[in-house]
Design a protein around this motif. Structure first.
Motif, PDB file in Angstrom:
ATOM      1  N   MET A 129      14.007   0.206   3.297  1.00  0.00           N
ATOM      2  CA  MET A 129      15.198   0.215   2.447  1.00  0.00           C
ATOM      3  C   MET A 129      16.100   1.364   2.887  1.00  0.00           C
ATOM      4  O   MET A 129      15.632   2.466   3.173  1.00  0.00           O
ATOM      5  CB  MET A 129      14.806   0.380   0.980  1.00  0.00           C
ATOM      6  N   PHE A 171       8.370  -0.739  -0.641  1.00  0.00           N
ATOM      7  CA  PHE A 171       9.502  -0.972  -1.557  1.00  0.00           C
ATOM      8  C   PHE A 171       9.169  -0.481  -2.958  1.00  0.00           C
ATOM      9  O   PHE A 171       9.997   0.164  -3.624  1.00  0.00           O
ATOM     10  CB  PHE A 171       9.861  -2.466  -1.624  1.00  0.00           C
ATOM     11  N   SER A 222      19.002  -6.027  -5.428  1.00  0.00           N
ATOM     12  CA  SER A 222      18.245  -5.223  -4.460  1.00  0.00           C
ATOM     13  C   SER A 222      18.060  -5.982  -3.138  1.00  0.00           C
ATOM     14  O   SER A 222      18.748  -5.732  -2.169  1.00  0.00           O
ATOM     15  CB  SER A 222      16.900  -4.758  -5.016  1.00  0.00           C
TER      16      SER A 222
END
Length: 690
Positions: free
Chosen positions: A230, A342, A222
């Motif tokens: 993101m 996140f 990730s």
């Protein structure tokens, strides 16, 4: 050995006494009859004396206390070993059989007996020409013939295959071993064994194959940057890394899911300086920063256009590295806001990660670099300190000419922490293929300087990029990178629209039953959306680029998550139609053996038993698309089974159930369980109704 050695002198005395007794007996033989009684009396006295001396000698021999202690410890170790052997046997029983590995090991054992010193790779795989040619096939007789020919032993593959088949034909799970063609070994599984293994799935659950030594594994995936949202570029690393972690956890390994965050560097100077100007009371009042991406862009604009701001930003970097309290608090505040955003994405995707940012390795770099320098591992070149590795075109830069550290330094410190301090067996990095040269150099350098030992594994799991339907990098119409949050939201909207349209279509046809409740619609929407996005990514070979298309993802035909999720709900509904709960089926499986006879039954059962070998293969290749293909294969074979074997027989006029084929119903339940486990490893949630 110690006992005999310490009492050797006493043992020698006993030996001499026995020799004296023997000499006395020999002297009796030539005597005359009239002297015999006298000599018998003398011999009896001698024997009596010797008996007393031997008894005294035996009593004088005492066991050393240290020996008694060692004997006690030995008994304890034997007891512990017995329990360990039983535990290992239980562990083996709790694992599913991977037939390629099982047959390969049997053949290896036979080869070592027949051809000592000959070393060839033994491979067994599913027989692609299934049916009369068996379930599994081995072609290693050709390699053996070639290897034997090198040493002057002429032999053809068929003769070798015949020799091997004679020694392995009595394997308990095999009905027969036959040879086809010029030397192919074909294994036919016993129907009774296949039935028994299906029963084991129902009784003990879907289990992993044997994995050997339990390993400590760090999976790095990730890795977004703090203060940035993101985007679609993080999608593949996040999804693939989660599946690899799930797979290794299922195999029984100890897995650490590491999110290597970009939470350190010069950009934090401008962020903190902008924070001071925008929210001067941030120390005492939490600032309402709703859009951190916009906050970042504004601070970057000021950094590029305002000289005084830029100067102050650099000063904040120095203070941050120096550990100034107020500056650290501002940095932590920015990190916390990012992490909260996140985690919303990870929660939606049902993914768990342990955030360990670059900041964690700052102090470790300050310790590691001097150690490497003192050990002569670094080379000074034009003011920089480098690690040169034979065979690599460029060196690894550890210290810049200005004395600063680099990303290479941080990555090396991370490897040192994981492989040395935490004693990991395996480091897995799920990063796009564009970084392959960097990781090749990083791993080579780590081994060169002794951080990574020969027995430790380092693996870069590379992957291709996400493309739009125009086969260019997936971006918005304006050319911006697509935010992951927006992508997931669009997926939810599309899926819900399609589900509600299907429900309205059923209502328009007069349906009053079988409709989904509002709660079921939302559950179905979430499962379909996130399942489709994951499956579309995972079903293609990870090293290839793939085209992102919601229209293809949400198609309910072909190899898609929608089709497979729906197939599972249909399979589950069969038991409900029969009025049997999962609990009642499992209880029946515990009490009654399963009997599978029809060709379609055995075909499905053998497909389910391939689960262990599929998992074993993916644990070696780290290619999740293999599991997606297997899941689709199960659904296809199940359709063939269901078309040829009735599970529930109904009266055609009344619709009343007149017969339930329990063995087939149990096979249906085993199918559902294997599919559920596949979905679980892929990180895809299932629904009971769809």
């Amino acid at each position: 050995h110690y006992f005999i050695q310490s009492n050797l002198s006493k043992a020698s005395i006993a030996g001499r006494l026995l020799c004296r007794a023997l000499s006395a007996a020999k002297r009796l033989y030539p005597l005359k009859m009239d002297d015999l009684s006298t000599h018998i009396k003398n011999a009896e006295k001698t024997i009596s004396q010797l008996t007393r001396e031997i008894t005294e000698l035996e009593n004088s021999v005492k066991v050393d206390p240290e020996i008694e202690k060692l004997e006690t410890q030995n008994k304890k170790l034997k007891y512990q070993m017995l329990h360990l052997q039983r535990a290992l046997e239980k562990e083996r029983c709790n694992r599913m059989v991977s037939f390629p590995s099982y047959f390969s090991n049997k053949i290896k054992s036979v080869v070592s007996q027949l051809y000592p010193g000959v070393d060839v790779k033994i491979e067994v795989g599913p027989n692609n020409a299934k049916g009369k040619n068996g379930d599994y096939q081995c072609s290693s007789s050709f390699l053996l013939a070639k290897e034997l020919g090198k040493s002057g032993q002429k032999s053809n593959p068929r003769e070798i295959a015949l020799q091997l088949s004679e020694l392995i034909k009595d394997i308990k799970c095999v009905e027969k071993v036959e040879i086809t063609g010029p030397g192919f070994l074909n294994f036919h599984l016993q129907p009774e064994f296949v039935s028994d293994q299906i029963q084991q799935i129902l009784v003990n659950g879907v289990r992993a194959p044997p994995c050997g030594k339990k390993q400590r594994v760090f999976v790095d995936f990730s890795s977004p940057n703090i203060a940035k949202e993101m985007h679609v570029g993080h999608l593949r690393s996040t999804i693939i890394g989660d599946v690899i972690s799930r797979l290794l956890e299922f195999m029984g390994h100890e897995v650490f899911r590491v999110n290597h965050l970009g939470d350190w560097g010069t950009q934090f100077g401008m962020l903190i300086a902008h924070l001071e100007d925008t929210f001067p009371n941030y120390i005492t009042e939490s600032p309402p920063i709703e859009d951190l991406q916009a906050f970042y862009k504004e601070s970057k604009r000021r950094f590029d256009t305002e000289p005084d701001f830029k100067k102050r930003a650099y000063q904040r970097v120095v203070e941050l590295q120096g550990g100034k309290k107020d500056i650290l608090q501002g940095w932590q505040l920015i990190c916390d806001i990012s992490l909260a955003e996140f985690n919303k994405i990870y929660e939606r995707l049902n993914i768990v990660l342990d955030p360990v940012g670059e900041s964690f390795y700052q102090k470790k770099m300050e310790t590691l670099v001097p150690e490497l320098d003192a050990g002569g591992k670094l080379t000074l070149s034009e003011g920089c300190k480098l690690i040169f590795v034979e065979g690599e075109e460029v060196p690894l830069m550890i210290v810049k000419s200005d004395g600063g550290y680099t990303y290479d330094t941080s990555d090396l410190a991370a490897i040192h922490y994981r492989m040395v301090e935490r004693e990991a067996d395996w480091g897995v990095y799920v990063v796009d293929s564009g970084q392959s040269l960097h990781f090749s150099l990083l791993f080579a350098a780590s081994r060169h300087i002794g951080i990574v030992k020969p027995e430790q594994k380092m693996t870069h799991v590379g992957f291709g990029v996400v493309l739009g339907e125009d086969r260019k990098k997936f971006k918005t119409r304006s050319g911006d990178t697509i935010k992951l949050k927006n992508l997931l939201d669009e997926g939810l909207e599309r899926a819900e629209k399609k589900i509600r349209a299907k429900e309205e279509e059923k209502k328009s046809k007069g349906a009053t039953t079988g409709l989904l409740s509002e709660e079921e619609i939302i559950a179905c929407r979430d499962a379909v959306t996130y399942g489709c996005i994951k499956f579309a990514d995972l079903s293609c070979t990870r090293t290839n680029d793939y085209v992102f298309s919601f229209d293809k993802m949400l198609d309910d035909k072909g190899k898609t998550a929608v089709y497979l999720l729906y197939a599972l709900t249909r399979i589950r509904s069969i038991a409900r139609t029969a009025g049997r709960s999962r609990e009642s089926l499992l209880e029946h499986a515990k009490q009654c053996p399963i009997k599978l006879e029809h060709e379609a039954e055995l075909k499905l059962a053998k497909t389910l038993l391939r689960f262990a070998e599929v998992i074993e293969e993916i644990s070696e290749t780290l290619q999740p698309h293999t599991l997606c293909n297997y899941l689709y294969e199960i659904s296809t074979v199940f359709t063939y089974f269901y078309d040829n074997c009735y599970c529930i027989q109904k009266n055609r006029e009344t619709g009343e159930i007149v017969n339930i084929h329990m063995d087939r119903l149990l096979l249906v339940e085993a199918t559902a369980q294997v599919m559920e486990k596949c979905f679980d490893i892929l990180g895809i949630k299932t629904v009971s109704r769809m």
